[in-house]
Design an enzyme around this catalytic site. Structure first.
Site, PDB file in Angstrom:
ATOM      1  CB  CYS A   1     -28.045   3.463 -28.310  1.00  0.00           C
ATOM      2  SG  CYS A   1     -28.473   2.213 -27.086  1.00  0.00           S
TER       3      CYS A   1
ATOM      4  CG  HIS B   1     -25.836  -1.178 -29.503  1.00  0.00           C
ATOM      5  ND1 HIS B   1     -24.998  -1.676 -28.533  1.00  0.00           N
ATOM      6  CD2 HIS B   1     -26.843  -0.547 -28.836  1.00  0.00           C
ATOM      7  CE1 HIS B   1     -25.465  -1.341 -27.333  1.00  0.00           C
ATOM      8  NE2 HIS B   1     -26.584  -0.658 -27.491  1.00  0.00           N
TER       9      HIS B   1
HETATM   10  P1  NAP Z   1     -23.481   5.059 -15.887  1.00  0.00           P
HETATM   11  O1  NAP Z   1     -22.183   4.808 -16.532  1.00  0.00           O
HETATM   12  O2  NAP Z   1     -23.939   4.144 -14.830  1.00  0.00           O
HETATM   13  O3  NAP Z   1     -23.494   6.580 -15.317  1.00  0.00           O
HETATM   14  C1  NAP Z   1     -24.566   7.080 -14.598  1.00  0.00           C
HETATM   15  C2  NAP Z   1     -24.356   8.567 -14.370  1.00  0.00           C
HETATM   16  O4  NAP Z   1     -25.494   9.108 -13.695  1.00  0.00           O
HETATM   17  C3  NAP Z   1     -23.162   8.845 -13.485  1.00  0.00           C
HETATM   18  O5  NAP Z   1     -22.567  10.051 -13.870  1.00  0.00           O
HETATM   19  C4  NAP Z   1     -23.810   8.989 -12.124  1.00  0.00           C
HETATM   20  O6  NAP Z   1     -23.064   9.768 -11.205  1.00  0.00           O
HETATM   21  C5  NAP Z   1     -25.052   9.766 -12.519  1.00  0.00           C
HETATM   22  N1  NAP Z   1     -26.038   9.714 -11.444  1.00  0.00           N
HETATM   23  C6  NAP Z   1     -26.546   8.622 -10.848  1.00  0.00           C
HETATM   24  N2  NAP Z   1     -27.379   8.986  -9.850  1.00  0.00           N
HETATM   25  C7  NAP Z   1     -27.387  10.333  -9.828  1.00  0.00           C
HETATM   26  C8  NAP Z   1     -28.014  11.321  -9.014  1.00  0.00           C
HETATM   27  N3  NAP Z   1     -28.809  10.965  -8.004  1.00  0.00           N
HETATM   28  N4  NAP Z   1     -27.783  12.637  -9.286  1.00  0.00           N
HETATM   29  C9  NAP Z   1     -26.961  12.993 -10.298  1.00  0.00           C
HETATM   30  N5  NAP Z   1     -26.313  12.103 -11.094  1.00  0.00           N
HETATM   31  C10 NAP Z   1     -26.527  10.809 -10.853  1.00  0.00           C
HETATM   32  O7  NAP Z   1     -24.651   5.060 -16.953  1.00  0.00           O
HETATM   33  P2  NAP Z   1     -24.618   5.566 -18.483  1.00  0.00           P
HETATM   34  O8  NAP Z   1     -24.380   4.407 -19.348  1.00  0.00           O
HETATM   35  O9  NAP Z   1     -23.749   6.753 -18.610  1.00  0.00           O
HETATM   36  O10 NAP Z   1     -26.134   5.943 -18.671  1.00  0.00           O
HETATM   37  C11 NAP Z   1     -26.750   6.968 -17.932  1.00  0.00           C
HETATM   38  C12 NAP Z   1     -28.155   7.163 -18.445  1.00  0.00           C
HETATM   39  O11 NAP Z   1     -28.080   7.606 -19.808  1.00  0.00           O
HETATM   40  C13 NAP Z   1     -28.979   5.878 -18.503  1.00  0.00           C
HETATM   41  O12 NAP Z   1     -29.633   5.642 -17.273  1.00  0.00           O
HETATM   42  C14 NAP Z   1     -29.925   6.161 -19.616  1.00  0.00           C
HETATM   43  O13 NAP Z   1     -31.058   6.844 -19.139  1.00  0.00           O
HETATM   44  C15 NAP Z   1     -29.127   7.050 -20.540  1.00  0.00           C
HETATM   45  N6  NAP Z   1     -28.581   6.274 -21.666  1.00  0.00           N
HETATM   46  C16 NAP Z   1     -29.095   6.483 -22.859  1.00  0.00           C
HETATM   47  C17 NAP Z   1     -28.663   5.766 -23.918  1.00  0.00           C
HETATM   48  C18 NAP Z   1     -29.309   5.917 -25.234  1.00  0.00           C
HETATM   49  O14 NAP Z   1     -29.663   4.915 -25.775  1.00  0.00           O
HETATM   50  N7  NAP Z   1     -29.464   7.103 -25.770  1.00  0.00           N
HETATM   51  C19 NAP Z   1     -27.667   4.822 -23.799  1.00  0.00           C
HETATM   52  C20 NAP Z   1     -27.124   4.623 -22.560  1.00  0.00           C
HETATM   53  C21 NAP Z   1     -27.594   5.360 -21.505  1.00  0.00           C
HETATM   54  P3  NAP Z   1     -22.154   9.042 -10.072  1.00  0.00           P
HETATM   55  O15 NAP Z   1     -20.887   8.637 -10.760  1.00  0.00           O
HETATM   56  O16 NAP Z   1     -21.944  10.145  -9.094  1.00  0.00           O
HETATM   57  O17 NAP Z   1     -22.926   7.902  -9.531  1.00  0.00           O
HETATM   58  O1  3JN Z   2     -28.866  -1.224 -23.059  1.00  0.00           O
HETATM   59  C1  3JN Z   2     -28.548  -0.507 -24.004  1.00  0.00           C
HETATM   60  O2  3JN Z   2     -27.789  -0.889 -24.890  1.00  0.00           O
HETATM   61  C2  3JN Z   2     -29.121   0.860 -24.090  1.00  0.00           C
HETATM   62  C3  3JN Z   2     -29.664   1.267 -22.800  1.00  0.00           C
HETATM   63  C4  3JN Z   2     -30.196   2.437 -22.594  1.00  0.00           C
HETATM   64  C5  3JN Z   2     -30.772   2.785 -21.310  1.00  0.00           C
HETATM   65  C6  3JN Z   2     -30.276   2.222 -20.144  1.00  0.00           C
HETATM   66  C7  3JN Z   2     -30.852   2.526 -18.923  1.00  0.00           C
HETATM   67  C8  3JN Z   2     -31.938   3.359 -18.853  1.00  0.00           C
HETATM   68  C9  3JN Z   2     -31.840   3.661 -21.244  1.00  0.00           C
HETATM   69  C10 3JN Z   2     -32.318   4.317 -22.497  1.00  0.00           C
HETATM   70  O3  3JN Z   2     -31.678   5.254 -22.927  1.00  0.00           O
HETATM   71  O4  3JN Z   2     -33.341   3.914 -23.057  1.00  0.00           O
HETATM   72  C11 3JN Z   2     -32.435   3.920 -20.016  1.00  0.00           C
HETATM   73  C12 3JN Z   2     -33.625   4.811 -19.916  1.00  0.00           C
HETATM   74  O5  3JN Z   2     -33.437   6.004 -19.853  1.00  0.00           O
HETATM   75  O6  3JN Z   2     -34.734   4.277 -19.889  1.00  0.00           O
END
Ligand code: NAP
Ligand code: 3JN
Length: 349
Positions: free
Chosen positions: A132, A252
């Site tokens: 992000c 952010h």
């Molecule tokens: P979150 O609110 O903690 O949600 C995590 C999601 O992953 C929930 O739907 C969870 O399902 C699911 N999950 C966890 N373990 C799993 C499994 N074994 N099988 C299938 N689904 C599973 O986290 P979030 O903020 O949405 O972020 C999720 C991911 O998106 C991060 O880890 C990161 O890689 C990515 N992300 C990217 C950005 C970016 O900068 N582009 C920003 C934030 C996040 P349950 O509810 O069933 O546990």
């Molecule tokens: O912390 C933030 O503001 C962004 C976080 C993103 C994030 C959180 C957990 C795992 C990521 C990401 O998208 O880079 C990951 C990951 O996939 O490494």
């Protein structure tokens, strides 16, 4: 094959902070959806989510879940993407992955449509959505690079807790209440849930996002550095980053210092350039106290830029303030925008 009504889509991580925004963005954009499969872990399987007025039941994500799926939007963490994205591709889906699992893979395009949409043509099944903090910065940098050249970027971030997931949002809210009520509390999520030490986020600033690397930078900082160079196709661009977590729910902010290749450029010219740049809303009127703030960015898909000014010592140096909704342009909207680009470029079959 595009059916009459649209595409067969799966959202992996559908119960999470990002997944929920992806579902809402598909609806808001009226994306052509023929069927929508919502996948998460066994923990939330059975829960129901509203999409366009209909209830959809979340299912546990398994390799077979991707049979018949044409587009899979992943945001369930890197290990799930490593495990299941190839299974989705094997079954014919294109994956847009929101995690860091494939971002630096040379065979995977890392795409921000305003900057490098054409890289989508190189995809091999998986397209990576950048971090992000990187996304909102490169949207602001690309028009400047194109017109004036760019050789250095120094960024400090002011990141909201929603970037660390639903549990971090709850931690901020609960701690804030506890502190106001004079109650005890015990930090458990931030800065990184899997690390030994956790710190108070309410009324605080934590200069650690993700784990420290051997070079003294955090993984979040290295993501910004490496991803910026890859997206902008500039291996030699000098980039440094300091990433800080603040007690803000969503949005952010970034203080960005840049050095361009020319030294006769005025701040007004950069403002004019960014005013008409794609994906950007210029909010830069100091006399009327107009500048971007995270609270105003919530729920919006744009990148807001302001406080553009020339460095006082370097004629080719400029400072700017860049703000965006980290869950939208930083994650869900950029992913859905990639999907829209795939449709536009006729790459989604
Ligand atoms: P979150 O609110 O903690 O949600 C995590 C999601 O992953 C929930 O739907 C969870 O399902 C699911 N999950 C966890 N373990 C799993 C499994 N074994 N099988 C299938 N689904 C599973 O986290 P979030 O903020 O949405 O972020 C999720 C991911 O998106 C991060 O880890 C990161 O890689 C990515 N992300 C990217 C950005 C970016 O900068 N582009 C920003 C934030 C996040 P349950 O509810 O069933 O546990
Ligand atoms: O912390 C933030 O503001 C962004 C976080 C993103 C994030 C959180 C957990 C795992 C990521 C990401 O998208 O880079 C990951 C990951 O996939 O490494």
């Amino acid at each position: 094959m595009k059916t009459k009504q649209g595409y067969h889509i799966a959202v992996v991580g559908a119960s999470g902070a990002v997944g929920q925004q992806i579902i809402q963005t598909l609806e808001d954009r009226n994306f052509p959806v023929a069927s929508l499969k919502l996948l998460a872990s066994a923990r939330s399987a059975g829960n129901k989510v509203l999409y366009n007025g209909s209830e959809i039941t979340i299912e546990e994500a398994k390799p077979e879940s991707f049979e018949g799926v044409q587009l899979a939007l992943f945001s369930a963490g890197g290990s799930i993407s490593k495990q299941l994205a190839p299974e989705a591709v094997k079954r014919g889906a294109i994956v847009v992955d929101n995690t860091s699992a494939y971002r630096m893979d040379p065979n995977t395009p890392l795409v921000v449509p305003e900057v490098n949409e054409e890289d989508l043509h190189q995809h091999n099944g998986i397209i990576a959505n950048p971090n992000c903090s990187t996304i909102q910065m490169v949207v602001a940098l690309e028009p400047v690079r194109k017109k004036y050249g760019l050789n250095k970027v120094i960024v400090s971030t002011y990141q909201a807790v929603s970037g660390a997931g639903a549990s971090a949002i709850n931690e901020l809210k609960n701690q804030t209440r506890a502190i106001i009520d004079n109650d005890d509390f015990s930090p458990e999520v931030l800065p990184v849930s899997s690390e030994q030490k956790h710190y108070q986020i309410a009324f605080n600033a934590i200069p650690q996002i993700d784990k420290f690397q051997e070079n003294g930078y955090t993984f979040e900082e290295m993501k910004m550095i490496n991803e910026t160079k890859k997206i902008m196709h500039m291996d030699t661009l000098e980039v440094s980053a300091t990433c800080v977590r603040l007690p803000i729910e969503t949005g952010h902010s970034e203080s960005v210092y840049i050095e361009i290749d020319q030294d006769q450029v005025e701040a007004t010219e950069i403002k004019e350039l960014l005013q008409s740049a794609p994906g950007i809303v210029l909010q830069d009127d100091p006399t009327n106290q107009v500048y971007p703030m995270p609270a105003d960015s919530v729920g919006k898909r744009d990148v807001f830029v302001g406080r553009i000014r020339k460095d006082l010592d370097r004629s080719h140096g400029f400072h700017m303030w860049v703000v965006s909704d980290n869950l939208l342009k930083g994650a869900a909207w950029n992913s859905v925008q990639i999907a829209e680009s795939l449709v536009k470029l006729d790459l989604l079959k």
